[in-house]
Design a protein around this motif. Sequence first.
Motif, mmCIF file in Angstrom:
data_model
loop_
_atom_site.group_PDB
_atom_site.id
_atom_site.type_symbol
_atom_site.label_atom_id
_atom_site.label_comp_id
_atom_site.label_asym_id
_atom_site.label_seq_id
_atom_site.Cartn_x
_atom_site.Cartn_y
_atom_site.Cartn_z
ATOM 1 N N LEU A 26 10.381 0.863 146.176
ATOM 2 C CA LEU A 26 10.903 -0.493 146.366
ATOM 3 C C LEU A 26 11.073 -1.214 145.036
ATOM 4 N N ASP A 27 12.077 -2.107 144.974
ATOM 5 C CA ASP A 27 12.256 -2.908 143.775
ATOM 6 C C ASP A 27 11.330 -4.132 143.836
ATOM 7 N N HIS A 68 11.832 -7.028 144.671
ATOM 8 C CA HIS A 68 12.071 -7.891 145.832
ATOM 9 C C HIS A 68 11.686 -7.211 147.149
ATOM 10 N N GLU A 111 13.023 -4.433 148.237
ATOM 11 C CA GLU A 111 14.174 -3.738 148.807
ATOM 12 C C GLU A 111 14.171 -2.263 148.391
ATOM 13 N N GLU A 112 14.735 -1.418 149.250
ATOM 14 C CA GLU A 112 14.816 0.011 148.937
ATOM 15 C C GLU A 112 15.667 0.225 147.694
ATOM 16 N N SER A 113 15.182 1.090 146.800
ATOM 17 C CA SER A 113 15.833 1.260 145.491
ATOM 18 C C SER A 113 16.886 2.360 145.465
#
Length: 205
Positions: free
Chosen positions: A109-110, A112, A114-116
């Motif tokens: 995950l990043d 935030h 979110e999926e990277s």
Amino acid sequence: MPPDTLLTQDELDYIQDVQHSPQFDMTEAMTSLLVNGDSRIQGLLTRLVAHEQVTLQAHVDNQQISIPLQLIEDEFHTLQLQLGAPDIFEIGPRLRPWRLTLDPPCALLDAHGEESGLWVCDISVKGVLVHVRDLLDAPDVFTLRFAPDGVCPIELHGKLGRRIDGCKAAYDLSGTAQEDIERLRDFILHKHRLAHPELHTQMPG
């Protein structure tokens, strides 16, 4: 027997009998581990542990388990040997840290959450194998979060080692902060416990 032998054969036989007794509590014994033997050997062991990295090693099937020894001073200023968290290695053409396989893979995950586009297939305390999705290519480096099974995210710093089959890549994790490496080690050890409970019923940590 040689004068430096720690235990006589009778003592070894007694220990074997006690260990196989239903009244023997290995957990209790491990929390109060004592080192007996010739004073010269005790002195040597103390000096080694104080100045060098000393480990206990066991080989089980295709795995090597290494348990570090540490000197701890208690409230009475007495030095005691303490067993650290074990490191687990796979035995093969070369020794390498045991890798946890994630099936299905877990997205990194990043910042935030979110999926990277990088999905963990295998991971150890030294490196990670990822599947590259929705990206043109595997990045040379990354700083992303590993949060499987709802655990508190572990921040990983990866450096590209090699690309594999066009859709996978191996990364070195040596740039990851030591605190995060220790959290990763704990997570992997927990998963190893679940996969090999017979080994951990008598293992510290």
